[in-house]
Design a protein around this motif. Sequence first.
Motif, PDB file in Angstrom:
ATOM      1  N   VAL A  17      34.011  73.314 137.112  1.00  0.00           N
ATOM      2  CA  VAL A  17      32.786  73.507 136.324  1.00  0.00           C
ATOM      3  C   VAL A  17      31.702  74.192 137.146  1.00  0.00           C
ATOM      4  CG1 VAL A  17      31.019  72.356 134.943  1.00  0.00           C
ATOM      5  CG2 VAL A  17      33.359  71.475 134.943  1.00  0.00           C
ATOM      6  N   LEU A  18      31.518  73.772 138.376  1.00  0.00           N
ATOM      7  CA  LEU A  18      30.538  74.412 139.262  1.00  0.00           C
ATOM      8  C   LEU A  18      31.288  75.234 140.300  1.00  0.00           C
ATOM      9  CD1 LEU A  18      28.031  71.462 139.906  1.00  0.00           C
ATOM     10  CD2 LEU A  18      28.020  73.162 138.053  1.00  0.00           C
ATOM     11  N   ARG A  19      30.834  76.471 140.504  1.00  0.00           N
ATOM     12  CA  ARG A  19      31.545  77.403 141.381  1.00  0.00           C
ATOM     13  C   ARG A  19      30.587  77.985 142.415  1.00  0.00           C
ATOM     14  NH1 ARG A  19      36.211  78.958 138.389  1.00  0.00           N
ATOM     15  NH2 ARG A  19      36.128  78.259 136.223  1.00  0.00           N
ATOM     16  N   GLY A  20      30.199  77.183 143.389  1.00  0.00           N
ATOM     17  CA  GLY A  20      29.327  77.683 144.450  1.00  0.00           C
ATOM     18  C   GLY A  20      27.874  77.764 144.049  1.00  0.00           C
ATOM     19  N   VAL A  21      27.350  76.688 143.478  1.00  0.00           N
ATOM     20  CA  VAL A  21      25.972  76.666 142.986  1.00  0.00           C
ATOM     21  C   VAL A  21      24.990  76.413 144.120  1.00  0.00           C
ATOM     22  CG1 VAL A  21      24.325  75.360 141.568  1.00  0.00           C
ATOM     23  CG2 VAL A  21      26.563  75.984 140.638  1.00  0.00           C
ATOM     24  N   ASP A  22      23.965  77.244 144.193  1.00  0.00           N
ATOM     25  CA  ASP A  22      22.827  77.035 145.087  1.00  0.00           C
ATOM     26  C   ASP A  22      21.618  76.697 144.223  1.00  0.00           C
ATOM     27  OD1 ASP A  22      24.214  77.676 147.474  1.00  0.00           O
ATOM     28  OD2 ASP A  22      23.925  79.813 147.074  1.00  0.00           O
ATOM     29  N   LEU A  23      20.996  75.561 144.506  1.00  0.00           N
ATOM     30  CA  LEU A  23      19.859  75.114 143.700  1.00  0.00           C
ATOM     31  C   LEU A  23      18.986  74.215 144.559  1.00  0.00           C
ATOM     32  CD1 LEU A  23      18.423  74.760 140.914  1.00  0.00           C
ATOM     33  CD2 LEU A  23      19.986  72.841 140.490  1.00  0.00           C
ATOM     34  N   SER A  24      17.698  74.530 144.633  1.00  0.00           N
ATOM     35  CA  SER A  24      16.790  73.702 145.411  1.00  0.00           C
ATOM     36  C   SER A  24      15.508  73.468 144.627  1.00  0.00           C
ATOM     37  CB  SER A  24      16.472  74.335 146.767  1.00  0.00           C
ATOM     38  OG  SER A  24      15.768  75.549 146.591  1.00  0.00           O
ATOM     39  N   LEU A  25      14.788  72.445 145.056  1.00  0.00           N
ATOM     40  CA  LEU A  25      13.582  72.019 144.343  1.00  0.00           C
ATOM     41  C   LEU A  25      12.597  71.487 145.376  1.00  0.00           C
ATOM     42  CD1 LEU A  25      12.761  71.639 141.313  1.00  0.00           C
ATOM     43  CD2 LEU A  25      13.574  69.302 141.502  1.00  0.00           C
ATOM     44  N   GLY A  26      11.355  71.990 145.322  1.00  0.00           N
ATOM     45  CA  GLY A  26      10.339  71.549 146.261  1.00  0.00           C
ATOM     46  C   GLY A  26       9.417  70.503 145.672  1.00  0.00           C
ATOM     47  N   PRO A  27       8.621  69.827 146.492  1.00  0.00           N
ATOM     48  CA  PRO A  27       7.673  68.827 145.990  1.00  0.00           C
ATOM     49  C   PRO A  27       6.706  69.434 144.980  1.00  0.00           C
ATOM     50  CG  PRO A  27       7.847  68.712 148.387  1.00  0.00           C
ATOM     51  CD  PRO A  27       8.565  69.960 147.968  1.00  0.00           C
ATOM     52  N   GLY A  28       6.492  68.755 143.864  1.00  0.00           N
ATOM     53  CA  GLY A  28       5.554  69.220 142.856  1.00  0.00           C
ATOM     54  C   GLY A  28       6.009  70.432 142.073  1.00  0.00           C
ATOM     55  N   GLU A  29       7.280  70.788 142.190  1.00  0.00           N
ATOM     56  CA  GLU A  29       7.803  71.956 141.486  1.00  0.00           C
ATOM     57  C   GLU A  29       8.565  71.511 140.245  1.00  0.00           C
ATOM     58  OE1 GLU A  29      10.128  76.087 142.610  1.00  0.00           O
ATOM     59  OE2 GLU A  29      10.741  74.242 143.626  1.00  0.00           O
ATOM     60  N   ALA A  30       8.385  72.241 139.145  1.00  0.00           N
ATOM     61  CA  ALA A  30       9.111  71.981 137.906  1.00  0.00           C
ATOM     62  C   ALA A  30      10.079  73.135 137.669  1.00  0.00           C
ATOM     63  CB  ALA A  30       8.153  71.850 136.727  1.00  0.00           C
ATOM     64  N   VAL A  31      11.363  72.816 137.639  1.00  0.00           N
ATOM     65  CA  VAL A  31      12.404  73.825 137.498  1.00  0.00           C
ATOM     66  C   VAL A  31      13.216  73.536 136.243  1.00  0.00           C
ATOM     67  CG1 VAL A  31      14.512  74.794 138.502  1.00  0.00           C
ATOM     68  CG2 VAL A  31      12.550  74.288 139.964  1.00  0.00           C
ATOM     69  N   ALA A  32      13.421  74.560 135.425  1.00  0.00           N
ATOM     70  CA  ALA A  32      14.245  74.445 134.228  1.00  0.00           C
ATOM     71  C   ALA A  32      15.640  74.964 134.525  1.00  0.00           C
ATOM     72  CB  ALA A  32      13.627  75.244 133.084  1.00  0.00           C
ATOM     73  N   LEU A  33      16.642  74.184 134.148  1.00  0.00           N
ATOM     74  CA  LEU A  33      18.041  74.579 134.298  1.00  0.00           C
ATOM     75  C   LEU A  33      18.542  74.990 132.915  1.00  0.00           C
ATOM     76  CD1 LEU A  33      20.232  74.750 136.462  1.00  0.00           C
ATOM     77  CD2 LEU A  33      20.871  72.395 135.911  1.00  0.00           C
ATOM     78  N   LEU A  34      18.900  76.262 132.767  1.00  0.00           N
ATOM     79  CA  LEU A  34      19.239  76.834 131.478  1.00  0.00           C
ATOM     80  C   LEU A  34      20.693  77.279 131.450  1.00  0.00           C
ATOM     81  CD1 LEU A  34      16.137  79.203 131.224  1.00  0.00           C
ATOM     82  CD2 LEU A  34      16.281  76.829 130.452  1.00  0.00           C
ATOM     83  N   GLY A  35      21.205  77.481 130.242  1.00  0.00           N
ATOM     84  CA  GLY A  35      22.556  78.001 130.104  1.00  0.00           C
ATOM     85  C   GLY A  35      23.178  77.578 128.796  1.00  0.00           C
ATOM     86  N   ALA A  36      24.248  78.250 128.423  1.00  0.00           N
ATOM     87  CA  ALA A  36      24.957  77.927 127.191  1.00  0.00           C
ATOM     88  C   ALA A  36      25.679  76.590 127.333  1.00  0.00           C
ATOM     89  CB  ALA A  36      25.964  79.033 126.874  1.00  0.00           C
ATOM     90  N   ASN A  37      26.098  76.029 126.214  1.00  0.00           N
ATOM     91  CA  ASN A  37      26.909  74.825 126.260  1.00  0.00           C
ATOM     92  C   ASN A  37      28.167  75.090 127.074  1.00  0.00           C
ATOM     93  OD1 ASN A  37      25.147  73.384 124.633  1.00  0.00           O
ATOM     94  ND2 ASN A  37      26.206  73.917 122.740  1.00  0.00           N
ATOM     95  N   GLY A  38      28.502  74.153 127.962  1.00  0.00           N
ATOM     96  CA  GLY A  38      29.680  74.318 128.796  1.00  0.00           C
ATOM     97  C   GLY A  38      29.462  75.107 130.064  1.00  0.00           C
ATOM     98  N   SER A  39      28.207  75.510 130.317  1.00  0.00           N
ATOM     99  CA  SER A  39      27.934  76.318 131.512  1.00  0.00           C
ATOM    100  C   SER A  39      27.831  75.487 132.782  1.00  0.00           C
ATOM    101  CB  SER A  39      26.639  77.127 131.318  1.00  0.00           C
ATOM    102  OG  SER A  39      25.535  76.247 131.126  1.00  0.00           O
ATOM    103  N   GLY A  40      27.736  74.163 132.643  1.00  0.00           N
ATOM    104  CA  GLY A  40      27.706  73.298 133.826  1.00  0.00           C
ATOM    105  C   GLY A  40      26.364  72.652 134.103  1.00  0.00           C
ATOM    106  N   LYS A  41      25.414  72.740 133.167  1.00  0.00           N
ATOM    107  CA  LYS A  41      24.070  72.201 133.416  1.00  0.00           C
ATOM    108  C   LYS A  41      24.105  70.683 133.652  1.00  0.00           C
ATOM    109  CE  LYS A  41      22.330  73.459 129.479  1.00  0.00           C
ATOM    110  NZ  LYS A  41      23.605  73.885 128.851  1.00  0.00           N
ATOM    111  N   SER A  42      24.684  69.955 132.724  1.00  0.00           N
ATOM    112  CA  SER A  42      24.717  68.496 132.863  1.00  0.00           C
ATOM    113  C   SER A  42      25.559  68.077 134.062  1.00  0.00           C
ATOM    114  CB  SER A  42      25.256  67.850 131.582  1.00  0.00           C
ATOM    115  OG  SER A  42      24.354  68.024 130.508  1.00  0.00           O
TER     116      SER A  42
END
Length: 263
Positions: free
Chosen positions: A22-47
Amino acid sequence: MAAPPPVMSLRGATASLGARTVLRGVDLSLGPGEAVALLGANGSGKSTAIRAVIGQVPLTGGELELFGTPFARFRDWRRIGYVPQRTTAAAGVPATVREVVSSGRLARTKLRPLGRADKAAVTHALEVVGLADRARDSVNALSGGQHQRVLIARALAGEPDLLIMDEPLAGVDLRAQDVLAEALREQVSRGTAVLLVLHEAGPLAPLIDRAVLLRDGRAEDVADPGRLHDLACHPHDAHDAGAAAAAIQSGLTVSEADPGTHV
């Protein structure tokens, strides 16, 4: 002074559900006080991505750090609040709204009785989601949207430094969406990092600092904020960034921006 480490960092993350990668080499980071939206079609691996962050789905490759600590050594779970995809708040168990929200303090209290600060945090969380007047009611008497607000209040009651929410707008009416937007605005102003899985931006759009698009298990940063609304609903075809920018500025949902659109 050195910059603080990311609140959360995935590097080259891979994960599978059964035989399916489902996940193929995902890079994802989040800093303090930052709001990040994770988007994608159904089945893209968000959940799957956010469930990997909280340890529900083990990584088969790559690295995960929480607050600068490798996942295998991380123990400070009180710093993380999680709101799953829409479900019932108590699954038929007799409990009041306050009791369910109070359970969000357990990681901090280590099962001791709630103290004054704990009770104040629970009361504040109920006020933030607009359910203070229902605190003594059974959760089984609530509507689906109210159940979602109880789950959000439970996460807020823990006063997390990282708040993760999987499609928090699903099944929630417009008034409740505005309440949620205000709640998240308060959290971000306090320095809480927020990671949101979204299909529609709605009133949350002004809060979002950055968007990440998942496509076939891979992550792509969305550099242009004007693409946010369009990508939330057309992750494989951002055909009109100008219209998307206009929609996000006016706070329109997908159905309002384009009645013929289906997500």
